[in-house]
Design an enzyme around this catalytic site. Structure first.
Site, PDB file in Angstrom:
ATOM      1  N   ARG A   1      11.271   0.051   8.971  1.00 32.46           N
ATOM      2  CA  ARG A   1      11.792  -0.310  10.280  1.00 32.46           C
ATOM      3  C   ARG A   1      13.315  -0.183  10.256  1.00 32.46           C
ATOM      4  O   ARG A   1      13.965  -0.574   9.279  1.00 32.46           O
ATOM      5  CB  ARG A   1      11.419  -1.755  10.648  1.00 32.46           C
ATOM      6  CG  ARG A   1       9.992  -1.916  11.167  1.00 32.46           C
ATOM      7  CD  ARG A   1       9.767  -1.249  12.525  1.00 32.46           C
ATOM      8  NE  ARG A   1       8.398  -1.397  12.984  1.00 32.46           N
ATOM      9  CZ  ARG A   1       7.415  -0.516  12.797  1.00 32.46           C
ATOM     10  NH1 ARG A   1       7.642   0.612  12.155  1.00 32.46           N
ATOM     11  NH2 ARG A   1       6.206  -0.754  13.262  1.00 32.46           N
TER      12      ARG A   1
ATOM     13  N   ARG B   1       0.819  -1.219   0.000  1.00 35.72           N
ATOM     14  CA  ARG B   1       0.000   0.000   0.000  1.00 35.72           C
ATOM     15  C   ARG B   1       0.852   1.269   0.000  1.00 35.72           C
ATOM     16  O   ARG B   1       0.628   2.188  -0.795  1.00 35.72           O
ATOM     17  CB  ARG B   1      -0.888   0.036   1.241  1.00 35.72           C
ATOM     18  CG  ARG B   1      -1.941  -1.047   1.289  1.00 35.72           C
ATOM     19  CD  ARG B   1      -2.798  -0.822   2.526  1.00 35.72           C
ATOM     20  NE  ARG B   1      -3.729  -1.890   2.742  1.00 35.72           N
ATOM     21  CZ  ARG B   1      -3.506  -2.942   3.509  1.00 35.72           C
ATOM     22  NH1 ARG B   1      -2.361  -3.063   4.151  1.00 35.72           N
ATOM     23  NH2 ARG B   1      -4.422  -3.877   3.657  1.00 35.72           N
TER      24      ARG B   1
ATOM     25  N   ARG C   1       8.397  -9.139  -3.574  1.00 35.63           N
ATOM     26  CA  ARG C   1       8.462 -10.607  -3.566  1.00 35.63           C
ATOM     27  C   ARG C   1       7.683 -11.168  -4.739  1.00 35.63           C
ATOM     28  O   ARG C   1       8.106 -12.088  -5.419  1.00 35.63           O
ATOM     29  CB  ARG C   1       7.870 -11.149  -2.263  1.00 35.63           C
ATOM     30  CG  ARG C   1       8.926 -11.519  -1.262  1.00 35.63           C
ATOM     31  CD  ARG C   1       8.298 -11.996  -0.018  1.00 35.63           C
ATOM     32  NE  ARG C   1       7.171 -11.122   0.358  1.00 35.63           N
ATOM     33  CZ  ARG C   1       6.328 -11.382   1.336  1.00 35.63           C
ATOM     34  NH1 ARG C   1       6.456 -12.475   2.016  1.00 35.63           N
ATOM     35  NH2 ARG C   1       5.358 -10.563   1.645  1.00 35.63           N
TER      36      ARG C   1
ATOM     37  N   GLY D   1       6.193   8.699  10.620  1.00 39.78           N
ATOM     38  CA  GLY D   1       5.547   8.296   9.362  1.00 39.78           C
ATOM     39  C   GLY D   1       4.033   8.481   9.369  1.00 39.78           C
ATOM     40  O   GLY D   1       3.456   9.037   8.441  1.00 39.78           O
TER      41      GLY D   1
ATOM     42  N   GLU E   1      15.351   3.175  19.059  1.00 37.50           N
ATOM     43  CA  GLU E   1      14.748   4.515  19.131  1.00 37.50           C
ATOM     44  C   GLU E   1      14.430   4.865  20.576  1.00 37.50           C
ATOM     45  O   GLU E   1      14.042   3.972  21.335  1.00 37.50           O
ATOM     46  CB  GLU E   1      13.465   4.542  18.292  1.00 37.50           C
ATOM     47  CG  GLU E   1      13.748   4.311  16.817  1.00 37.50           C
ATOM     48  CD  GLU E   1      12.476   4.228  15.965  1.00 37.50           C
ATOM     49  OE1 GLU E   1      11.377   4.534  16.472  1.00 37.50           O
ATOM     50  OE2 GLU E   1      12.592   3.844  14.790  1.00 37.50           O
TER      51      GLU E   1
ATOM     52  N   HIS F   1      10.516   9.030  13.906  1.00 37.46           N
ATOM     53  CA  HIS F   1       9.490   8.000  13.669  1.00 37.46           C
ATOM     54  C   HIS F   1       8.095   8.638  13.620  1.00 37.46           C
ATOM     55  O   HIS F   1       7.237   8.362  14.476  1.00 37.46           O
ATOM     56  CB  HIS F   1       9.561   6.895  14.729  1.00 37.46           C
ATOM     57  CG  HIS F   1       8.919   5.616  14.271  1.00 37.46           C
ATOM     58  ND1 HIS F   1       9.333   4.380  14.672  1.00 37.46           N
ATOM     59  CD2 HIS F   1       7.875   5.394  13.418  1.00 37.46           C
ATOM     60  CE1 HIS F   1       8.576   3.456  14.113  1.00 37.46           C
ATOM     61  NE2 HIS F   1       7.680   4.050  13.335  1.00 37.46           N
TER      62      HIS F   1
HETATM   63  C1  DGY Z   1       3.652   1.768  12.032  1.00 32.59           C
HETATM   64  O1  DGY Z   1       2.459   2.044  12.175  1.00 32.59           O
HETATM   65  O2  DGY Z   1       4.081   0.631  12.132  1.00 32.59           O
HETATM   66  C2  DGY Z   1       4.582   2.872  11.659  1.00 32.59           C
HETATM   67  O3  DGY Z   1       5.869   2.604  12.028  1.00 32.59           O
HETATM   68  C3  DGY Z   1       4.124   4.198  12.148  1.00 32.59           C
HETATM   69  O4  DGY Z   1       4.867   5.221  11.584  1.00 32.59           O
END
Ligand code: DGY
Length: 327
Positions: A244, A162, A183, A294, A273, A292
Site C-alpha cells: 500500500r 503469503r 512481527r 499486483g 492513486e 496498481h
Molecule cells: C489487493 O488486492 O489488495 C491488492 O492491492 C491488489 O493488487
C-alpha cells in the site's frame, strides 16, 4: 407482483467482470456505480442506507460513518486482499460480515513484485524509454545501460505472509540471499524450506540490497519508510512496494531518490492513486512505476471475482464468507 423488486439489493462501487454481473443479476437487484473512482462519500452514504450487500474495492472508504447509515447491510465483500479501506472492527460490532480475496492473488502479486525488482535492477523500462525517445545511439557500449545482477544480492522481505513467502521462492531460484523481518518469527523448519534468515527491522534496513514491502497498511506501518529510514539504507539499495502506498512517505522517497540516498524504487502502489502526470516520480529515471496491477492477471482477477461473489452470497445468507475478516 414484480419479482425483481422482491430481490435483495446489492451495490457495486465499480464494475466487475461480465460473468460476475450476470450471476449477481440472477439473485439480486444490482446497481453498479459509474463515474468517479473511488466512489464519492456522498453517493456511498446515500446508497448504503438501502442495500443488503456491498461489493467494494480498495480505496473506497467504508468507515464508521458509512456503516452507521446502513439499515439492512449484511455483508461487505471486497475485491481485494487488502481491507484497510474498511473499518472491519466496527463492521463486526454491527454484525456485518466482511469478505476478502487472499490466496488466489498470492502468485500474481509475487510475480509482479519480482518483475519490478528485475526491471529496476536491469533497467528494462528505462531502456524502453530510451528507444522510444530516439536516444539509443551506441550499440553494445561497455558502459551503456548497465544494470545489476540479482545473483548474490541480499533481498530483505518485510512481512513474511503469503506474498512475502512466495516472493522468497522466486528470489531463491535467482540465487539471491534472503533475509526477512516479521512481527512474529516463523518456525525454523519454514525458514529452512524457504532459505530465509530472520533479522531485526534495523538489520533488514541496513543490510538489504533490495527491500520489498509486504506488510498491510495500518496505523503502525503508516509512513514507516521515511527519510530517517532511507538514510540508514545502503546508497546502492532499492525499495519495492506492492503493498500500500501510504506505508512509504512519498515526499521523502522523492528526496531520497533525487539526492541518491538510495539507488532506486519499483512501485505498484501510491499514496493517492492514480498519480498525476505532474508527480515528481514521472521525471525520475531511477524508479519503475506500475498502475496498481499486483493482482492483475486474467486468471487471478477471474478467481478474485468468483471469491468476491461467493463471499457475498454466503454473507447475504447469514453465513461466514470463505475468506472472512473477523466475523
Ligand atoms: C489487493 O488486492 O489488495 C491488492 O492491492 C491488489 O493488487
Amino acid at each position: 407482483m414484480n419479482l425483481e423488486l422482491m430481490k435483495k439489493k446489492v451495490f457495486l462501487t465499480r464494475t466487475l467482470h461480465d460473468f460476475a454481473l450476470k450471476e449477481l443479476k440472477k439473485r439480486y437487484q444490482i446497481e453498479v456505480h459509474s463515474g468517479k473512482i473511488p466512489i464519492p462519500q456522498t453517493k456511498l452514504r446515500s446508497k448504503i442506507k438501502e442495500i443488503d450487500g456491498l461489493i467494494c474495492f480498495p480505496y473506497d472508504k467504508i468507515n464508521k460513518q458509512v456503516i452507521d447509515l446502513a439499515k439492512n447491510l449484511k455483508v461487505i465483500s471486497t475485491y481485494s486482499v487488502g481491507f484497510d479501506h474498511i473499518d472491519t472492527k466496527y463492521a463486526k460490532k454491527k454484525k456485518i460480515r466482511v469478505g476478502y480475496t487472499p490466496e488466489v492473488l498470492t502468485d500474481a502479486t509475487a510475480d509482479l513484485t519480482f518483475s519490478l525488482l528485475l526491471d529496476i535492477l536491469r533497467r528494462v523500462s528505462e531502456g524502453d524509454r530510451i528507444i522510444r525517445d530516439g536516444k539509443w545511439k551506441v550499440i553494445y557500449g561497455a558502459y551503456d545501460y548497465v544494470g545489476l545482477d540479482l545473483q548474490g544480492k541480499t533481498l530483505g522481505i518485510l512481512g513474511l505472509g503469503r506474498i512475502g513467502r512466495t516472493l522468497a521462492k522466486r528470489a531463491k531460484a535467482f540465487d539471491m540471499k534472503l533475509i526477512y523481518h516479521n512481527r512474529k518469527r516463523v518456525s525454523e523448519t519454514r525458514e529452512k524450506i524457504l532459505g530465509v534468515k530472520y533479522v531485526s527491522f534495523e538489520k533488514l534496513i541496513t543490510q538489504s540490497d533490495i527491500i520489498s514491502i509486504h506488510v498491510p497498511h495500518t496505523k503502525e506501518t503508516d509512513h514507516m519508510f521515511d527519510l530517517k529510514i532511507f538514510r540508514k539504507m545502503k546508497k546502492s539499495a532499492f525499495v519495492i512496494n506492492t503493498s500500500r502506498g501510504k506505508i512509504v512517505n512519498e515526499k521523502d522517497l522523492v528526496t531520497a531518490l533525487k539526492k541518491k540516498m538510495i539507488a532506486g524504487a519499483g512501485l505498484d502502489v501510491f499514496e493517492t492513486e492514480p498519480i498525476s502526470k505532474k508527480h515528481p516520480f514521472i521525471k525520475l529515471q531511477n524508479v519503475v512505476l506500475a498502475p496498481h496491477i499486483g493482482s492483475s492477471s486474467k486468471e487471478t482477477r477471474t478467481k478474485m471475482a468468483e471469491i468476491t461473489m461467493k463471499n457475498l452470497n454466503l454473507g447475504m445468507n447469514g453465513k461466514k464468507p470463505i475468506y472472512s475478516v473477523g466475523y
